[in-house]
Write a protein that holds these residues in place. Structure first.
Motif, PDB file in Angstrom:
ATOM      1  N   ASP A  48       0.809  -1.219   0.000  1.00  0.00           N
ATOM      2  CA  ASP A  48       0.000   0.000   0.000  1.00  0.00           C
ATOM      3  C   ASP A  48       0.841   1.267   0.000  1.00  0.00           C
ATOM      4  O   ASP A  48       0.345   2.357   0.268  1.00  0.00           O
ATOM      5  N   ASP A  49       2.151   1.166  -0.289  1.00  0.00           N
ATOM      6  CA  ASP A  49       2.976   2.370  -0.401  1.00  0.00           C
ATOM      7  C   ASP A  49       2.516   3.214  -1.584  1.00  0.00           C
ATOM      8  O   ASP A  49       2.180   2.694  -2.644  1.00  0.00           O
ATOM      9  N   ARG A  50       2.495   4.506  -1.394  1.00  0.00           N
ATOM     10  CA  ARG A  50       2.177   5.442  -2.465  1.00  0.00           C
ATOM     11  C   ARG A  50       3.287   6.484  -2.534  1.00  0.00           C
ATOM     12  O   ARG A  50       3.880   6.826  -1.507  1.00  0.00           O
ATOM     13  N   PRO A  51       3.586   7.001  -3.721  1.00  0.00           N
ATOM     14  CA  PRO A  51       4.610   8.056  -3.797  1.00  0.00           C
ATOM     15  C   PRO A  51       4.224   9.231  -2.901  1.00  0.00           C
ATOM     16  O   PRO A  51       3.128   9.761  -2.996  1.00  0.00           O
ATOM     17  N   LEU A  52       5.129   9.598  -2.023  1.00  0.00           N
ATOM     18  CA  LEU A  52       4.847  10.708  -1.103  1.00  0.00           C
ATOM     19  C   LEU A  52       5.603  11.953  -1.565  1.00  0.00           C
ATOM     20  O   LEU A  52       5.051  12.820  -2.212  1.00  0.00           O
ATOM     21  N   THR A  53       6.874  12.014  -1.243  1.00  0.00           N
ATOM     22  CA  THR A  53       7.690  13.151  -1.662  1.00  0.00           C
ATOM     23  C   THR A  53       9.021  12.622  -2.175  1.00  0.00           C
ATOM     24  O   THR A  53       9.299  11.424  -2.132  1.00  0.00           O
ATOM     25  N   ALA A  54       9.854  13.531  -2.642  1.00  0.00           N
ATOM     26  CA  ALA A  54      11.198  13.155  -3.072  1.00  0.00           C
ATOM     27  C   ALA A  54      12.169  13.099  -1.900  1.00  0.00           C
ATOM     28  O   ALA A  54      13.337  12.745  -2.077  1.00  0.00           O
ATOM     29  N   ASP A  55      11.698  13.434  -0.704  1.00  0.00           N
ATOM     30  CA  ASP A  55      12.583  13.489   0.452  1.00  0.00           C
ATOM     31  C   ASP A  55      12.976  12.097   0.926  1.00  0.00           C
ATOM     32  O   ASP A  55      12.249  11.118   0.754  1.00  0.00           O
ATOM     33  N   VAL A  56      14.156  12.033   1.538  1.00  0.00           N
ATOM     34  CA  VAL A  56      14.707  10.780   2.052  1.00  0.00           C
ATOM     35  C   VAL A  56      15.039  10.969   3.522  1.00  0.00           C
ATOM     36  O   VAL A  56      15.612  11.992   3.913  1.00  0.00           O
ATOM     37  N   THR A  57      14.686   9.994   4.347  1.00  0.00           N
ATOM     38  CA  THR A  57      15.093   9.979   5.753  1.00  0.00           C
ATOM     39  C   THR A  57      16.136   8.895   5.943  1.00  0.00           C
ATOM     40  O   THR A  57      15.997   7.790   5.400  1.00  0.00           O
ATOM     41  N   VAL A  58      17.186   9.186   6.691  1.00  0.00           N
ATOM     42  CA  VAL A  58      18.223   8.192   6.957  1.00  0.00           C
ATOM     43  C   VAL A  58      18.470   8.120   8.460  1.00  0.00           C
ATOM     44  O   VAL A  58      18.584   9.135   9.146  1.00  0.00           O
ATOM     45  N   GLY A  59      18.505   6.909   8.978  1.00  0.00           N
ATOM     46  CA  GLY A  59      18.861   6.703  10.372  1.00  0.00           C
ATOM     47  C   GLY A  59      20.367   6.613  10.514  1.00  0.00           C
ATOM     48  O   GLY A  59      21.027   5.876   9.776  1.00  0.00           O
ATOM     49  N   VAL A  60      20.920   7.377  11.454  1.00  0.00           N
ATOM     50  CA  VAL A  60      22.372   7.427  11.649  1.00  0.00           C
ATOM     51  C   VAL A  60      22.710   6.855  13.015  1.00  0.00           C
ATOM     52  O   VAL A  60      22.229   7.353  14.041  1.00  0.00           O
ATOM     53  N   ALA A  68      15.035  16.589  -0.254  1.00  0.00           N
ATOM     54  CA  ALA A  68      15.834  16.915   0.913  1.00  0.00           C
ATOM     55  C   ALA A  68      16.146  15.640   1.688  1.00  0.00           C
ATOM     56  O   ALA A  68      15.477  14.617   1.533  1.00  0.00           O
ATOM     57  N   LEU A  69      17.169  15.708   2.520  1.00  0.00           N
ATOM     58  CA  LEU A  69      17.562  14.581   3.354  1.00  0.00           C
ATOM     59  C   LEU A  69      17.337  14.932   4.816  1.00  0.00           C
ATOM     60  O   LEU A  69      17.752  15.996   5.285  1.00  0.00           O
ATOM     61  N   ARG A  70      16.661  14.041   5.541  1.00  0.00           N
ATOM     62  CA  ARG A  70      16.503  14.176   6.985  1.00  0.00           C
ATOM     63  C   ARG A  70      17.337  13.102   7.656  1.00  0.00           C
ATOM     64  O   ARG A  70      17.092  11.905   7.469  1.00  0.00           O
ATOM     65  N   ALA A  71      18.335  13.508   8.415  1.00  0.00           N
ATOM     66  CA  ALA A  71      19.219  12.571   9.109  1.00  0.00           C
ATOM     67  C   ALA A  71      18.827  12.542  10.576  1.00  0.00           C
ATOM     68  O   ALA A  71      18.861  13.573  11.259  1.00  0.00           O
ATOM     69  N   VAL A  72      18.454  11.375  11.070  1.00  0.00           N
ATOM     70  CA  VAL A  72      17.968  11.267  12.443  1.00  0.00           C
ATOM     71  C   VAL A  72      18.865  10.331  13.239  1.00  0.00           C
ATOM     72  O   VAL A  72      19.257   9.268  12.780  1.00  0.00           O
ATOM     73  N   HIS A  73      19.201  10.793  14.433  1.00  0.00           N
ATOM     74  CA  HIS A  73      19.850   9.929  15.414  1.00  0.00           C
ATOM     75  C   HIS A  73      18.929   9.862  16.620  1.00  0.00           C
ATOM     76  O   HIS A  73      18.621  10.885  17.245  1.00  0.00           O
ATOM     77  N   LYS A  83      30.098  16.726  -0.576  1.00  0.00           N
ATOM     78  CA  LYS A  83      30.035  15.973  -1.822  1.00  0.00           C
ATOM     79  C   LYS A  83      28.726  16.209  -2.560  1.00  0.00           C
ATOM     80  O   LYS A  83      28.678  16.154  -3.791  1.00  0.00           O
ATOM     81  N   TYR A  84      27.645  16.467  -1.816  1.00  0.00           N
ATOM     82  CA  TYR A  84      26.331  16.699  -2.410  1.00  0.00           C
ATOM     83  C   TYR A  84      25.805  18.068  -1.956  1.00  0.00           C
ATOM     84  O   TYR A  84      24.851  18.158  -1.183  1.00  0.00           O
ATOM     85  N   PRO A  85      26.421  19.146  -2.429  1.00  0.00           N
ATOM     86  CA  PRO A  85      26.028  20.484  -1.948  1.00  0.00           C
ATOM     87  C   PRO A  85      24.610  20.871  -2.329  1.00  0.00           C
ATOM     88  O   PRO A  85      24.031  21.767  -1.712  1.00  0.00           O
ATOM     89  N   GLY A  86      24.039  20.232  -3.327  1.00  0.00           N
ATOM     90  CA  GLY A  86      22.688  20.587  -3.745  1.00  0.00           C
ATOM     91  C   GLY A  86      21.588  19.908  -2.956  1.00  0.00           C
ATOM     92  O   GLY A  86      20.403  20.182  -3.185  1.00  0.00           O
ATOM     93  N   VAL A  87      21.949  19.044  -2.017  1.00  0.00           N
ATOM     94  CA  VAL A  87      20.949  18.330  -1.216  1.00  0.00           C
ATOM     95  C   VAL A  87      20.729  19.063   0.104  1.00  0.00           C
ATOM     96  O   VAL A  87      21.639  19.130   0.930  1.00  0.00           O
ATOM     97  N   PRO A  88      19.533  19.617   0.317  1.00  0.00           N
ATOM     98  CA  PRO A  88      19.252  20.231   1.619  1.00  0.00           C
ATOM     99  C   PRO A  88      19.241  19.152   2.702  1.00  0.00           C
ATOM    100  O   PRO A  88      18.686  18.073   2.510  1.00  0.00           O
ATOM    101  N   VAL A  89      19.843  19.457   3.848  1.00  0.00           N
ATOM    102  CA  VAL A  89      19.964  18.474   4.924  1.00  0.00           C
ATOM    103  C   VAL A  89      19.381  19.044   6.214  1.00  0.00           C
ATOM    104  O   VAL A  89      19.687  20.179   6.600  1.00  0.00           O
ATOM    105  N   ALA A  90      18.549  18.272   6.866  1.00  0.00           N
ATOM    106  CA  ALA A  90      18.015  18.628   8.173  1.00  0.00           C
ATOM    107  C   ALA A  90      18.450  17.555   9.154  1.00  0.00           C
ATOM    108  O   ALA A  90      18.349  16.357   8.870  1.00  0.00           O
TER     109      ALA A  90
END
Length: 285
Positions: A138-150, A173-178, A220-227
């Motif tokens: 049941d996944d549907r396209p949401l956004t282009a954003d990516v979340t990564v667990g660190v 955009a990339l959301r990095a969560v710890h 390395k990826y200056p065009g990727v917004p990071v939160a």
């Protein structure tokens, strides 16, 4: 020519959504798509079955129909399909070794089966040498954003490389969560103010470590917004609460010892069952 994206296909409803996700990813990366259906052929001593009941016939029909559906829905897609007369787990692991990634369908959330990752999924996630992406029915396209667990206690290079590259390709955009920042950092102080200072100190150290882990990839990826996100919640909950709104959740998987019942860890287990988007599990080390 780059390595293909491989999709494990079976007769369940989760396979087509996984194949369509993989098709979009193949076009995004200009890669070939390879569909694999593993099946155990009957014994040579088994009696011959009528053509309509022949397991090989229906397995091939499954692949042929899905290839046609994918080509209609994704013009320009380079796709092939094959039957592999082997047990499922070894067939998928072998195919994934030469692939960019392996994509599998995952049982839907909110159903009894959604709480039990099958034996095939457990073994492939635990022992795959390439990233494995689990796509819910049941996944549907949401956004282009990516979340990564660190995880700040281990290596994150492969995980962050995959996550930043995915965000860059999607234009998101990339959301990095710890998660777990400051937990257990209160020390021997008995007074509330001392405990609060110790917790703040633990969070500050975690924040510095997270920033240091992300810095080379930001360059390395200056065009990727990071939160950056820090939370004192348990890792499984903290990652789940950060993922909503993302189109992909990326998690690292440390090397695991061979075991009849593979252990994936609480974060990966929770994500595969309950994340609101596809989950990429990237082997590290």
């Amino acid at each position: 020519m780059g390595a293909p994206i491989v999709v494990g296909v079976d007769g369940f409803a989760e396979s087509p959504p996984a194949a369509h996700w993989a098709a979009r990813e193949a076009l995004l990366r200009d890669l070939r798509l390879r569909l694999i259906h593993a099946w155990n052929p009957p014994s040579p001593q088994a009696p011959t079955l009528p053509h309509e009941d022949d397991l090989c016939y229906w397995a091939q029909r499954l692949l042929t129909d899905l290839v046609g559906e994918l080509r209609d829905a994704h013009p320009g897609l380079r796709v092939s399909a094959e039957l592999v007369p082997r047990e499922t787990v070894p067939a998928l692991l072998d195919a994934a070794r030469d692939a960019e990634m392996l994509v599998l369908g995952s049982r839907g959330r909110g159903t009894p089966g959604g709480y039990l990752l099958g034996s095939t999924g457990r073994h492939v996630l635990a022992h795959g040498e390439r990233p494995v992406i689990m796509v819910h029915a049941d996944d549907r396209p949401l956004t282009a954003d990516v979340t990564v667990g660190v995880c700040l206690r281990g290596t994150n290079e492969e995980t962050l490389r995959f996550a930043f590259d995915a965000a860059a390709r999607r234009g998101g955009a990339l959301r990095a969560v710890h998660a777990g920042a400051g937990a257990g950092a209160s020390g021997p102080e008995n007074e509330e103010s001392g405990e609060a200072r110790a917790e703040e100190s633990g969070e500050a150290r975690a924040g510095d470590a997270l920033d240091a882990a992300l810095r080379p990839w930001r360059e390395k990826y200056p065009g990727v917004p990071v939160a950056e996100a820090l939370t004192s919640e348990r890792p499984a909950l903290g990652v789940m609460h950060t993922a909503p709104g993302s189109g992909l959740l990326v998690l690292g998987r440390e090397e695991t010892e061979p075991d009849p019942v593979p252990c994936l860890g609480s974060v990966i287990h929770a994500a595969v069952h309950h994340a609101p988007c596809p989950v990429a599990v990237v082997p590290c080390g």
